[in-house]
Scaffold this motif. Structure first.
Motif, PDB file in Angstrom:
ATOM      1  N   LEU A 148       0.744  -1.160   0.108  1.00  0.00           N
ATOM      2  CA  LEU A 148       0.055  -0.039  -0.039  1.00  0.00           C
ATOM      3  C   LEU A 148       0.834   1.274  -0.014  1.00  0.00           C
ATOM      4  O   LEU A 148       1.973   1.231   0.569  1.00  0.00           O
ATOM      5  CB  LEU A 148      -0.908   0.019   1.038  1.00  0.00           C
ATOM      6  N   GLU A 149       0.413   2.320  -0.703  1.00  0.00           N
ATOM      7  CA  GLU A 149       0.947   3.228  -0.715  1.00  0.00           C
ATOM      8  C   GLU A 149       1.400   4.239   0.663  1.00  0.00           C
ATOM      9  O   GLU A 149       2.572   4.590   1.099  1.00  0.00           O
ATOM     10  CB  GLU A 149       0.318   4.578  -1.455  1.00  0.00           C
ATOM     11  N   ALA A 150       0.680   3.951   1.599  1.00  0.00           N
ATOM     12  CA  ALA A 150       0.841   4.613   2.928  1.00  0.00           C
ATOM     13  C   ALA A 150       1.988   3.795   3.483  1.00  0.00           C
ATOM     14  O   ALA A 150       2.907   4.368   4.280  1.00  0.00           O
ATOM     15  CB  ALA A 150      -0.448   4.474   3.725  1.00  0.00           C
ATOM     16  N   GLN A 151       1.993   2.230   3.241  1.00  0.00           N
ATOM     17  CA  GLN A 151       2.973   1.487   4.168  1.00  0.00           C
ATOM     18  C   GLN A 151       4.571   1.908   3.442  1.00  0.00           C
ATOM     19  O   GLN A 151       5.530   1.981   3.935  1.00  0.00           O
ATOM     20  CB  GLN A 151       2.555   0.111   3.760  1.00  0.00           C
ATOM     21  N   ARG A 152       4.182   1.872   1.892  1.00  0.00           N
ATOM     22  CA  ARG A 152       5.574   2.227   1.345  1.00  0.00           C
ATOM     23  C   ARG A 152       6.208   3.468   1.870  1.00  0.00           C
ATOM     24  O   ARG A 152       7.345   3.791   2.212  1.00  0.00           O
ATOM     25  CB  ARG A 152       5.247   2.549  -0.338  1.00  0.00           C
ATOM     26  N   GLU A 153       5.327   4.857   2.062  1.00  0.00           N
ATOM     27  CA  GLU A 153       5.608   5.818   2.359  1.00  0.00           C
ATOM     28  C   GLU A 153       6.301   5.959   3.817  1.00  0.00           C
ATOM     29  O   GLU A 153       7.193   6.536   4.072  1.00  0.00           O
ATOM     30  CB  GLU A 153       4.279   6.967   2.502  1.00  0.00           C
ATOM     31  N   LEU A 154       5.672   5.125   4.705  1.00  0.00           N
ATOM     32  CA  LEU A 154       6.272   4.860   6.192  1.00  0.00           C
ATOM     33  C   LEU A 154       7.704   4.321   5.943  1.00  0.00           C
ATOM     34  O   LEU A 154       8.684   4.813   6.702  1.00  0.00           O
ATOM     35  CB  LEU A 154       5.521   3.887   6.998  1.00  0.00           C
ATOM     36  N   LEU A 155       7.897   3.369   5.044  1.00  0.00           N
ATOM     37  CA  LEU A 155       9.320   2.959   4.980  1.00  0.00           C
ATOM     38  C   LEU A 155      10.149   3.885   4.250  1.00  0.00           C
ATOM     39  O   LEU A 155      11.338   3.881   4.802  1.00  0.00           O
ATOM     40  CB  LEU A 155       9.453   1.631   4.085  1.00  0.00           C
ATOM     41  N   VAL A 156       9.895   4.735   3.225  1.00  0.00           N
ATOM     42  CA  VAL A 156      10.665   5.812   2.699  1.00  0.00           C
ATOM     43  C   VAL A 156      10.766   6.678   3.664  1.00  0.00           C
ATOM     44  O   VAL A 156      12.103   6.882   3.884  1.00  0.00           O
ATOM     45  CB  VAL A 156       9.720   6.357   1.568  1.00  0.00           C
ATOM     46  N   GLN A 157       9.944   7.198   4.646  1.00  0.00           N
ATOM     47  CA  GLN A 157      10.454   8.305   5.748  1.00  0.00           C
ATOM     48  C   GLN A 157      11.071   7.854   6.645  1.00  0.00           C
ATOM     49  O   GLN A 157      12.380   8.465   7.072  1.00  0.00           O
ATOM     50  CB  GLN A 157       8.862   8.657   6.356  1.00  0.00           C
ATOM     51  N   GLN A 158      11.108   6.435   7.078  1.00  0.00           N
ATOM     52  CA  GLN A 158      12.122   5.955   7.740  1.00  0.00           C
ATOM     53  C   GLN A 158      13.471   5.946   7.244  1.00  0.00           C
ATOM     54  O   GLN A 158      14.659   6.319   7.998  1.00  0.00           O
ATOM     55  CB  GLN A 158      11.837   4.307   8.445  1.00  0.00           C
ATOM     56  N   ASN A 159      13.522   5.599   6.227  1.00  0.00           N
ATOM     57  CA  ASN A 159      15.114   5.687   5.374  1.00  0.00           C
ATOM     58  C   ASN A 159      15.822   6.844   5.376  1.00  0.00           C
ATOM     59  O   ASN A 159      16.821   7.266   5.331  1.00  0.00           O
ATOM     60  CB  ASN A 159      14.991   4.761   3.961  1.00  0.00           C
ATOM     61  N   MET A 160      14.554   7.828   4.991  1.00  0.00           N
ATOM     62  CA  MET A 160      15.048   9.206   4.553  1.00  0.00           C
ATOM     63  C   MET A 160      15.872   9.777   5.866  1.00  0.00           C
ATOM     64  O   MET A 160      16.599  10.463   5.950  1.00  0.00           O
ATOM     65  CB  MET A 160      13.926  10.115   4.146  1.00  0.00           C
ATOM     66  N   GLN A 161      14.990   9.550   7.113  1.00  0.00           N
ATOM     67  CA  GLN A 161      15.465  10.083   8.487  1.00  0.00           C
ATOM     68  C   GLN A 161      16.908   9.280   8.766  1.00  0.00           C
ATOM     69  O   GLN A 161      17.644  10.010   9.068  1.00  0.00           O
ATOM     70  CB  GLN A 161      14.575   9.614   9.549  1.00  0.00           C
ATOM     71  N   ARG A 162      16.837   8.089   8.287  1.00  0.00           N
ATOM     72  CA  ARG A 162      18.167   7.332   8.685  1.00  0.00           C
ATOM     73  C   ARG A 162      19.395   7.911   7.780  1.00  0.00           C
ATOM     74  O   ARG A 162      20.211   8.166   8.296  1.00  0.00           O
ATOM     75  CB  ARG A 162      18.128   5.880   8.436  1.00  0.00           C
ATOM     76  N   VAL A 163      19.370   7.963   6.532  1.00  0.00           N
ATOM     77  CA  VAL A 163      20.272   8.488   5.629  1.00  0.00           C
ATOM     78  C   VAL A 163      20.519   9.904   5.913  1.00  0.00           C
ATOM     79  O   VAL A 163      21.794  10.215   6.038  1.00  0.00           O
ATOM     80  CB  VAL A 163      19.700   8.490   4.320  1.00  0.00           C
ATOM     81  N   GLY A 164      19.464  10.778   6.414  1.00  0.00           N
ATOM     82  CA  GLY A 164      19.973  12.312   6.886  1.00  0.00           C
ATOM     83  C   GLY A 164      20.673  12.413   8.007  1.00  0.00           C
ATOM     84  O   GLY A 164      21.604  13.135   8.137  1.00  0.00           O
ATOM     85  N   GLN A 165      20.475  11.609   9.042  1.00  0.00           N
ATOM     86  CA  GLN A 165      20.798  11.652  10.247  1.00  0.00           C
ATOM     87  C   GLN A 165      22.265  10.989  10.166  1.00  0.00           C
ATOM     88  O   GLN A 165      23.211  11.595  10.753  1.00  0.00           O
ATOM     89  CB  GLN A 165      20.343  10.651  11.228  1.00  0.00           C
ATOM     90  N   ALA A 166      22.597   9.932   9.329  1.00  0.00           N
ATOM     91  CA  ALA A 166      23.959   9.581   9.230  1.00  0.00           C
ATOM     92  C   ALA A 166      24.623  10.708   8.590  1.00  0.00           C
ATOM     93  O   ALA A 166      26.051  10.497   8.656  1.00  0.00           O
ATOM     94  CB  ALA A 166      23.728   8.337   8.547  1.00  0.00           C
ATOM     95  N   ALA A 167      24.365  11.387   7.712  1.00  0.00           N
ATOM     96  CA  ALA A 167      25.189  12.222   6.910  1.00  0.00           C
ATOM     97  C   ALA A 167      25.798  13.404   7.698  1.00  0.00           C
ATOM     98  O   ALA A 167      26.836  13.939   7.232  1.00  0.00           O
ATOM     99  CB  ALA A 167      24.402  12.757   5.589  1.00  0.00           C
ATOM    100  N   VAL A 168      25.064  13.872   8.838  1.00  0.00           N
ATOM    101  CA  VAL A 168      25.435  14.903   9.477  1.00  0.00           C
ATOM    102  C   VAL A 168      26.137  14.600  11.054  1.00  0.00           C
ATOM    103  O   VAL A 168      26.249  15.527  11.661  1.00  0.00           O
ATOM    104  CB  VAL A 168      24.459  15.926   9.480  1.00  0.00           C
ATOM    105  N   GLN A 169      25.989  13.333  11.304  1.00  0.00           N
ATOM    106  CA  GLN A 169      26.096  12.664  12.631  1.00  0.00           C
ATOM    107  C   GLN A 169      27.501  13.373  12.988  1.00  0.00           C
ATOM    108  O   GLN A 169      28.780  13.260  11.971  1.00  0.00           O
ATOM    109  CB  GLN A 169      26.269  11.300  12.587  1.00  0.00           C
ATOM    110  N   GLY A 170      27.644  14.043  14.061  1.00  0.00           N
ATOM    111  CA  GLY A 170      28.906  14.456  14.799  1.00  0.00           C
ATOM    112  C   GLY A 170      29.342  15.839  13.825  1.00  0.00           C
ATOM    113  O   GLY A 170      30.676  16.276  14.332  1.00  0.00           O
TER     114      GLY A 170
END
Length: 756
Positions: A148-170
């Motif tokens: 479902l699109e809502a489920q896909r969006e949830l996974l995408v948002q989680q990955n977006m947050q993970r990628v963003g946080q890793a990029a600026v850590q420290g």
């Protein structure tokens, strides 16, 4: 030529243009300029390389461009962090420092020393450090089908947050990830956000808003739409909260300013943060905008603006309180009117239908895989738009009409407190929520007039009740609609509502909140404004949003597939992603245009036009005495051109909301103006670009310099700037700025490279 033949030719012309890389259309990602645009830009007059526009490890044009606040753009124009943006972008800050006694909106403001530069809590300036394609990382573990699109969006948002946080850590940097091409690609943006941004200068509204709503979205234009701010940083030149000890920020690059002016055909580049476009919308999406959303929103805002205008004219206090609100409401009200005119002129729905016919033929003419992926796509899209149509209308009437009443909007903001009480949350949690509401109330009531809002409610509530599909109205409002069939009857009901509610004054609201802090929910629950807001929001959440969101989710899924299909169908076309408040480059050329048969608009306006429009009986066209004196004496300094001062010019750059304040740069990387508007005939460019009609409107830097130097007497600010070139009529005594060629070679330190 028969009208049917002309329409067919127009559709063919536009579709051919869709299939090719059209001149001047596009909002391009700076990261991709080298491969997509550099050759074309240089052919049109750019002398820089893509690396000089966007670079990670050396100073480039991008390092002089900021997102100003949350919705505008600004540019750095001195080595001391001086920031130039639009007057309308800084309007809220100018208003916040204004009072009846110190009316900076009317009279302007100029800091004659650094100590006089005014802090603006909450205002930020955001630089883009770098951007990166992270599509693979974001889509890791996200199924392409069977979800479902809502489920896909949830996974995408989680990955977006993970990628963003890793990029600026420290690091001290921040980050965000944005979808492109409706979620077919994803890009990471690393940012540096400065929190100490101070007001330096603003012209009086008779210059900064000259022409008012009459000239808004119009050409010819004579508005001095600019304001000046300064970014301050901590001792390490990094972002820091406001402190008197902070120092002016030292940028990696600031834009030199050209005095040479512009001529037809000159290359122009707009660098900024365009907000939202929908260039790949289907015919059903265009029709919904044209036939449903825009007419409803125009009607509601028209009614509200009339009420506000009358009260603002009658009271200086209310004028100051509602100045920014009115400007914001009026801006898009007029834009939507122009957008509908443009869509009608281009016969946009029919053109989109022909594009879809071509797509359908391509889909059905392919192999089994292509047919399976795309042949049933457009009929499904049509179905979901039909399903959501009434719900879209209901949503628009809630957001524009019901919550356009400030009392109801404020009451709605307090409803979460009832949820906390009902859930019996710990006292500490409730106390924290109440304290936050109390602080918010202070800000709300500073710019609120209950008598004015009562008139707004009397105008808007009938529109909400009558315009919303009956099945999607709360029972309470259905009853009100039956009971009140005349304006006078509605006004009587509204008078009772405002007379009984305790939320119409700060004292009453704070008293209610004090009782809520003690767990006394009835103080809030029994307020009539809360009861009405609760009825509206409950129906909205239970009956409108579920269907609206479901249709929107299905449309989003299918739209993503449609855009992917378009890119496969047209492999020779250079596609650009829709605007989404990320850093973009648009480029074009200075050009006039023909708005209608027998009419031709020139490419620039001058101070002569201001004096021709001057009307002391009309507040929109008042001319300050000092400006008139300078004009009479021809005291133009080094900013003259052909015996006057240039004010604005137009070009073919593709812009939208969010580009307000964007630097307009010539082929040598020099600032020639500040973008502030589009022409009314071109506002449909958010949906469909027309190279013959779309023009962005730019404030000529020479008028900005003239106002700062000659009008305001703030020549010390001009001396900070780097002026290059000269007009044919003057030297440049006011700017002892050094005449320099563009330098964008300042390299990062080793530490900065590692951190970025």
């Amino acid at each position: 030529m028969p009208i049917r033949t002309r329409l067919a030719l127009l559709a063919l012309t536009l579709f051919t243009a869709f299939s090719d890389a059209r001149a001047d259309e596009g909002m391009w990602l700076p990261l991709l300029l080298k491969q997509l645009n550099e050759a074309d830009m240089q052919k049109k007059g750019l002398t820089l390389t893509a690396e000089q526009i966007y670079s990670v490890n050396q100073g480039s044009l991008k390092d002089a461009v900021v997102q100003f606040g949350g919705g505008c753009t600004g540019e750095i124009i001195s080595a001391e962090g001086l920031l130039l943006t639009n007057h309308h972008c800084g309007y809220g800050q100018i208003q916040s420092h204004s009072s009846v006694e110190k009316d900076y909106l009317t009279n302007g403001y100029w800091a004659m020393s650094r100590e006089q530069e005014l802090p603006n809590p909450g205002l930020t300036a955001t630089f883009i450090v770098r951007m990166e394609d992270v599509t693979a990382q974001v889509l890791t573990g996200v199924p392409s089908t069977g979800i479902l699109e809502a489920q896909r969006e949830l996974l995408v948002q989680q990955n977006m947050q993970r990628v963003g946080q890793a990029a600026v850590q420290g690091t001290h940097y921040q980050s965000f990830v944005r979808p492109m091409f409706n979620g077919n690609e994803y890009y990471l943006f690393i940012t540096e956000v400065f929190q100490d941004v101070r007001l330096v200068g603003a012209p009086p509204s008779s210059i900064g808003k000259f022409g008012g709503d009459t000239d808004n979205w119009a050409w010819p234009r004579h508005t001095g739409d600019f304001s000046l701010f300064r970014i301050y940083a901590g001792p390490d030149n990094r972002p820091a909260p406001y402190s008197p000890a902070n120092k002016p920020f030292k940028p990696r690059h600031h834009l030199p300013i050209s005095l040479a002016g512009v001529q037809p055909g000159d290359f122009t580049l707009v660098f900024g943060f365009p907000g939202r476009t929908n260039e790949y919308l289907t015919s059903w999406g265009v029709d919904e905008t044209y036939s449903v959303s825009n007419p409803a929103k125009i009607k509601v805002r028209d009614a509200k603006l009339k009420v506000l205008a009358a009260d603002m004219q009658a009271s200086d206090k209310i004028r100051i309180q509602y100045a920014a609100k009115y400007a914001s409401l009026a801006n898009y009200w007029k834009k939507w009117i122009g957008e509908n005119r443009g869509l009608r002129k281009l016969d946009a729905v029919r053109v989109k239908q022909q594009q879809e016919q071509q797509f359908q033929q391509w889909a059905e003419g392919g192999d089994a895989a292509r047919k399976a992926a795309f042949a049933g796509l457009l009929p499904e899209l049509q179905q979901h738009y039909a399903t959501g149509r009434d719900y879209t209308l209901a949503r628009d009437y809630v957001t524009e009409a019901a919550l356009g009443v400030e009392l109801l909007s404020y009451a709605n903001s307090l409803l979460p407190l009832l949820d906390l009480i009902d859930k019996k949350v710990p006292t500490t949690e409730l106390t924290a929520a109440v304290e936050k509401a109390q602080k918010g109330s202070t800000g709300f009531f500073r710019n609120y007039s209950a008598p004015t809002d009562q008139k707004v409610a009397a105008a808007l509530l009938p529109l909400y009740a009558e315009g919303t599909p009956s099945a999607l109205l709360p029972p309470t409002v259905q009853t009100l609609r039956q009971q009140h069939t005349t304006p006078a009857s509605w006004a009587g009901y509204v008078a009772q509502l405002y007379g009984k509610s305790r939320l119409t004054s700060e004292a009453g609201a704070q008293a209610v909140l004090a009782e809520v802090a003690q767990g006394k929910a009835d103080a809030l629950r029994q307020d009539p404004a809360v009861q009405l807001a609760l009825a509206i929001i409950t129906t909205y959440r239970q009956q409108v949003l579920p269907t609206y969101n479901k249709a929107a989710e299905n449309i989003a899924l299918l739209q993503r597939t449609y855009v992917a299909g378009l890119r496969l169908q047209q492999p020779q076309r250079k596609f650009y992603p829709d605007a989404n408040s990320t850093l973009r480059v648009a480029y074009g050329q200075v050009a006039g245009y023909q708005p209608a048969d027998g009419m031709r608009y020139e490419f620039y306006t001058t101070l002569d036009g201001i004096m021709e429009k001057a009307d002391p009986t009309n507040p929109e066209f008042e001319v300050p005495a000092r400006l008139a004196e300078l004009y009479r004496n021809k005291d133009f300094g080094p900013y003259a051109y052909k015996g006057t001062v240039p004010v604005a010019f137009i070009a073919t750059n593709h812009t939208t909301g969010g580009n307000s304040g964007s630097p307009v740069i010539n082929g040598r990387g020099e600032l020639i103006g500040t973008n502030f508007d589009r022409n009314w005939e071109g506002t449909m460019s958010d949906i469909m670009y027309d190279p013959d009609r779309v023009r962005n409107i730019t404030l000529d830097v020479r008028y900005m310099l003239f106002v700062v130097d000659k009008f305001a007497g703030a020549g010390h600010l001009v001396k900070e700037m780097t002026l290059v070139g000269s007009t044919a009529e003057s030297s440049s005594p006011a700017s002892e700025g050094k005449v320099k060629k563009m330098k964008v070679k300042q390299k990062r330190t080793k530490a900065e490279k590692i951190e970025a």
